[in-house]
Design a protein around this motif. Structure first.
Motif, mmCIF file in Angstrom:
data_model
loop_
_atom_site.group_PDB
_atom_site.id
_atom_site.type_symbol
_atom_site.label_atom_id
_atom_site.label_comp_id
_atom_site.label_asym_id
_atom_site.label_seq_id
_atom_site.Cartn_x
_atom_site.Cartn_y
_atom_site.Cartn_z
ATOM 1 N N HIS A 13 68.042 34.713 9.874
ATOM 2 C CA HIS A 13 67.117 34.737 11.005
ATOM 3 C C HIS A 13 66.138 33.576 10.888
ATOM 4 O O HIS A 13 65.495 33.389 9.847
ATOM 5 N N GLY B 190 80.606 29.773 5.301
ATOM 6 C CA GLY B 190 81.002 30.816 4.372
ATOM 7 C C GLY B 190 79.908 31.802 4.015
ATOM 8 O O GLY B 190 80.076 32.586 3.081
ATOM 9 N N ARG B 191 78.819 31.771 4.745
ATOM 10 C CA ARG B 191 77.701 32.672 4.435
ATOM 11 C C ARG B 191 77.356 33.543 5.621
ATOM 12 O O ARG B 191 77.895 33.375 6.719
ATOM 13 N N GLY B 192 76.429 34.470 5.407
ATOM 14 C CA GLY B 192 75.940 35.297 6.505
ATOM 15 C C GLY B 192 74.915 34.540 7.342
ATOM 16 O O GLY B 192 74.562 33.412 7.039
ATOM 17 N N LEU B 193 74.465 35.175 8.400
ATOM 18 C CA LEU B 193 73.485 34.556 9.283
ATOM 19 C C LEU B 193 72.081 34.764 8.735
ATOM 20 O O LEU B 193 71.771 35.812 8.159
ATOM 21 N N LYS C 179 78.516 31.789 20.979
ATOM 22 C CA LYS C 179 79.586 31.237 20.148
ATOM 23 C C LYS C 179 79.072 30.264 19.104
ATOM 24 O O LYS C 179 79.782 29.908 18.169
ATOM 25 N N PHE D 41 73.055 29.946 16.155
ATOM 26 C CA PHE D 41 73.381 30.927 17.182
ATOM 27 C C PHE D 41 72.108 31.424 17.851
ATOM 28 O O PHE D 41 71.102 31.676 17.170
ATOM 29 N N GLN E 149 73.760 29.766 10.280
ATOM 30 C CA GLN E 149 74.825 30.221 9.403
ATOM 31 C C GLN E 149 75.416 29.030 8.672
ATOM 32 O O GLN E 149 76.022 28.155 9.289
ATOM 33 N N TYR F 168 69.470 32.079 14.961
ATOM 34 C CA TYR F 168 69.965 32.293 13.604
ATOM 35 C C TYR F 168 70.722 31.054 13.142
ATOM 36 O O TYR F 168 71.290 30.313 13.958
#
Lengths: 117, 110
Positions: free
Chosen positions: B45, B40-43, B102, B88, B37, B35
């Protein structure tokens, strides 16, 4: 298709106050997840719903956190009372799968950044 | 508990170079996912590789999986400034749940 909607985007509260976050997953996605992401770390699962039932809430601090997914669609996550260490980004994700949801990629919302002062 | 661990923690490269990121995990898996990111945003895919696959491509992304070494690598070719983000790896701890490492912070300099 529309993505996962989350609100609010930002929230600042004082410790001991309460706060609620809302999530609307992608239409038709059976599984919904709430993750907590502390700055500099990866997301940590708090709770997993399949339809309107809880599958796993083992990592949810139940003395202060609660979550529900009424009617198997949107979900709310509540913290009451908040502590300083709850400062984090709260991410909602959904997946089309049920038991095998990890075989599909998750779709994440933009998250709610919570600051507890 | 975290299953996957990414390496390095941070990576800085020049635009046009390739970026290689690694992930190691502890227990048997049926798939591994990567993923991205943005700040300041979401992950988002990127790619999923199943345990019976050794390599998978998607655009400028190439993912490998070595189940004997319990490791995976993500290669981004011809990097762009827009690739600057955290990356990630995620592995299922049960069939329906993903656990994330992490993350790796990638900086691509123009």
């Amino acid at each position: 298709e529309a993505g996962v909607a989350q609100s609010p985007r930002y929230k600042i509260i004082e410790k001991r106050q309460s706060v609620a976050f809302w999530c609307n997953p992608i239409s038709g996605h059976a599984t919904l997840y709430w993750y907590q992401q502390i700055l500099g770390q990866g997301p940590k699962l708090l709770i997993q719903f399949q339809n309107n039932g809880v599958v796993d809430d083992s990592q949810l601090p139940k003395d202060r956190f609660s979550a529900e997914r009424l009617k198997g669609v949107d979900s709310t996550l509540k913290i009451q009372p908040a502590k300083l260490e709850d400062s984090a980004v709260y991410l909602c994700a959904s997946s089309p799968g049920g038991q095998g949801a990890s075989f599909y990629g998750y779709t994440f919302g933009s998250g709610t950044r919570l600051t507890v002062v | 508990s975290q299953q996957g661990e990414e390496d390095p923690q941070a990576l800085s490269i020049q635009e046009g170079e390739n970026a290689t990121m690694n992930c190691s995990y502890k227990t048997s898996i049926n798939n591994l996912q990567w993923y991205r990111q943005n700040s300041g945003r979401g992950l988002v895919h990127l790619i999923l590789i199943r345990s019976n696959e050794r390599e998978k491509h998607s655009g400028r992304l190439r993912v490998t999986l070595d189940t004997s070494k319990k490791s995976s690598s993500l290669l981004i070719t011809a990097s762009r400034a827009a690739d600057t983000a955290s990356y990630f790896c995620a592995t299922p701890i049960q069939l329906s749940k993903l656990t994330f490492g992490k993350g790796i912070t990638l900086s691509v300099r123009p």
